[in-house]
Structures are given as structure tokens and as C-alpha cells.
Enzyme design. Structure first.
Site, PDB file in Angstrom:
ATOM      1  NE  ARG A 236      -3.666  -0.431  -0.069  1.00 18.71           N
ATOM      2  CZ  ARG A 236      -4.851  -0.725  -0.752  1.00 18.71           C
ATOM      3  NH1 ARG A 236      -4.319  -1.407  -1.988  1.00 18.71           N
ATOM      4  NH2 ARG A 236      -5.645  -0.034  -1.036  1.00 18.71           N
ATOM      5  CG  ASP A 260       2.466  -2.396  -8.459  1.00 20.47           C
ATOM      6  OD1 ASP A 260       2.943  -2.411  -9.820  1.00 20.47           O
ATOM      7  OD2 ASP A 260       1.613  -3.100  -7.918  1.00 20.47           O
ATOM      8  CD  GLU A 265      -2.150   3.851  -5.930  1.00 21.83           C
ATOM      9  OE1 GLU A 265      -3.182   2.762  -5.670  1.00 21.83           O
ATOM     10  OE2 GLU A 265      -0.970   3.373  -6.400  1.00 21.83           O
ATOM     11  CG  HIS A 297      -1.795  -0.427  -7.012  1.00 24.85           C
ATOM     12  ND1 HIS A 297      -2.326   0.174  -6.028  1.00 24.85           N
ATOM     13  CD2 HIS A 297      -2.409  -1.723  -6.754  1.00 24.85           C
ATOM     14  CE1 HIS A 297      -2.975  -0.199  -5.069  1.00 24.85           C
ATOM     15  NE2 HIS A 297      -2.724  -1.747  -5.467  1.00 24.85           N
TER      16      HIS A 297
END
Length: 331
Positions: A236, A260, A265, A297
Site C-alpha cells: 500500500r 508499485d 495514486e 499498481h
């Protein structure tokens, strides 16, 4: 016949959802839009809701949903930090998630990114593109089997990640508030997060986004890293203070990062911004940093995971409608 509204539906999810609806005798309506106050009226007349929220759901939406008779919100992901769980509970709304949809997918992507950083493949590709085929220390790699990997969070994903790193011959240490005795043949648990970080060549994050973990990796934590350490965050975004990470990289407190998930985001994931302006300067700094491999992500993103997320969210919706509760309830 129950009726379910799906929000945040991507094209690839439609056939999977339609097949599920036919098998379960459900009337299903889908929209690519996420749930907001602006489109809340679309919920009217439906029995249940399946969501794929990325950003925070407004607090004022919960009493409105309760007035419409909605008893559940089924998130099609493991993370539920986009919801106010207590406020949902106060309004009689059950929040569910899909806790395990393909931990192997995320674990494999984590190791893939680690290997790219270790073997400097991004830099090698850049040099090849400019027809520079020389051998220099700037592209010289290391051997993963000679390294120590710290797996922070040893739940489903962390366990598989630890096993994969162990398979390469790496020494694996771990940190978790609730150590798993069954993993002691794979990793050595450390007493504190700092103890794990200090000895690690690779730090792999697999913690949930709870308030206790907010910015667990801040500038002070990065001071504990080896100068050639690599940070991996496939969990996260809020676990890492992005500004502090970039400062740490610039100051040589660690060597590189595979990111990632980014803490801010929501406006960008998963959207095509190739013809749009990105106004978040911190995000731009992250994705353009020469020591960062950034991915959108996408660690989970495999055929298996997409199918399991769609069906898992819909299964939870139907379970609440049929029984008044769900095994995957999080509030």
C-alpha cells in the site's frame, strides 16, 4: 431475483461478471464509473453493490446509502483503506473485501522487480537503446542468493514472497506483529522492524494500510538501511513517505526502489494519462527518478487475479444478501 450494481468495471471484467450473474440468477448492472455523490442516484432500486474504489469514499455517502436500504459494500480488492469502516458500521453497512485473490501474482511480481533492480536491467536497456554495448560497473549486477531479504509482513503474500526469495538461496528475515511459527524454516523473525531493516539488502513490504503503519518507512527509517539496499513496495502506498524516499535515494541512504503503489495514486489509477497533464509534482519526481522502477499498481494483474476479484466481490455481495453477513467482512 436479487439485483446488483457494479461500479468501477473495466472492459475485461464484463464477461466474467455476466457469466457469474447467469450462474447465480442475478440481475446485474455495470458502470465504469466509481461510486460518488454525483452518481449515487444510480444505486436506487438495487439490492447490493460491488465496488472497485481507489480513492476515499466520501463520509456523507454512508447515511445516504443506508436510507436507500443498502446493507453492504463489496470491495473488489484486499485493501479497504478507502472506506470509513466505523462510519459504515454505524449506518448498518457491511464492508467486505477479497482478501486472497492471487497472492502468487503479487509475490512473483515482487521478485521480478527485485531481480530487475539487482541486475540493473532498466539501465542496460537504456544503454542498448543508445547502442552502448560496453561493460562497466554501472550495469554490473549482484547475486540474489548472496543477499539478505527482509520480508515485512508475513501474511499470505509475504509468506509466498519469502519462499520465492528463499528458493534463490537468499537469507530471509522477517518482521510481523504476529509471527507465524510455521514459517521458521523459511525465515528468521526479528524483534523489531529496525532490526530487520538494518541487515537487509532487499526490503520487501507486505503490510496492510492501517494507521499504525502510516509512513512506517520515513526518513528516520531509511537512515537504518544499508547504502546499497533496495526497497520494494507492492503493498500500500501509505506505508512509504514518498518525499522521504526520494530524499533518501538522492542522499545515498539506499540504492534503489521498486514502487508499485503510490500514496496519492487515486486520481491516476488505473487511467490513461498519455494525453493528459499530471499535476502531482511528487508523483512525477517518483516515476522519473533514475533509481526507481515504478509500476502502476499492477503487481496483482494476472488472468487468475482478475477473475478471482470479480467473482470474489460478487460472491460477498450475494452472501450478505442471503445471510446478513459475510466471511470476508472487515468491519
Amino acid at each position: 431475483m436479487y439485483s446488483i450494481k457494479m461500479f468501477g468495471v473495466r472492459e475485461e471484467e464484463i464477461t466474467i461478471a455476466q457469466n457469474w450473474a447467469a450462474e447465480n440468477n442475478i440481475k446485474l448492472s455495470m458502470t465504469k464509473e466509481i461510486l460518488t455523490m454525483d452518481n449515487l442516484a444510480e444505486v436506487n432500486g438495487f439490492d447490493g453493490i460491488s465496488l472497485s474504489q481507489v480513492g476515499r469514499l466520501p463520509d456523507e455517502i454512508y447515511p445516504k446509502l443506508a436510507q436507500m436500504g443498502i446493507k453492504q459494500l463489496a470491495q473488489r480488492s484486499a485493501g479497504v483503506d478507502m472506506y470509513n469502516l466505523e462510519l459504515a458500521k454505524e449506518n448498518g453497512i457491511i464492508i467486505t473485501n477479497v482478501p486472497s485473490y492471487s497472492p502468487e501474482s503479487i509475490a512473483e511480481f515482487t521478485v521480478t522487480t527485485a531481480l530487475e533492480l539487482i541486475r540493473r536491467t532498466e539501465k542496460i536497456r537504456q544503454r542498448v537503446a543508445s547502442h552502448d554495448f560496453s561493460w562497466e560497473p554501472i550495469i554490473r549486477g549482484r547475486v540474489l542468493g548472496n543477499m539478505t531479504v527482509a520480508v515485512i509482513g508475513t501474511g499470505r503474500i509475504g509468506q509466498i514472497t519469502a519462499k520465492l526469495f528463499k528458493g534463490f538461496g537468499a537469507k530471509v528475515v522477517g518482521y510481523d506483529l504476529y509471527p507465524n511459527k510455521e514459517l521458521t524454516d523459511i525465515l528468521e523473525y526479528q524483534d523489531t522492524l529496525v532490526d530487520a531493516v538494518k541487515q537487509a539488502d532487499v526490503i520487501s513490504l507486505h503490510m496492510p494500510a492501517v494507521k499504525e503503519n502510516y509512513h512506517a518507512f520515513d526518513y528516520a527509517m531509511f537512515k537504518n538501511c544499508k547504502k546499497d539496499a533496495l526497497l520494494l513496495n507492492m503493498a500500500r502506498g501509505s506505508l512509504v513517505d514518498t518525499k522521504a524516499l526520494l530524499q533518501a535515494l538522492d542522499e545515498g541512504l539506499l540504492q534503489g526502489a521498486g514502487i508499485d503503489t503510490y500514496e496519492y495514486e487515486a486520481p491516476y489509477m488505473p487511467k490513461d494519462f498519455s494525453s493528459k497533464e499530471i499535476t502531482d509534482e511528487l508523483f512525477l519526481a517518483l516515476i522519473n527518478h533514475p533509481q526507481v522502477i515504478y509500476t502502476p499498481h499492477i503487481a496483482y494483474y494476472t488472468d487468475e487475479a482478475v477473475k478471482n476479484l470479480v467473482e470474489g466481490g460478487l460472491d460477498a455481495t450475494l452472501e450478505v444478501l442471503n445471510t446478513g453477513d459475510a466471511k470476508t467482512r472487515v468491519n
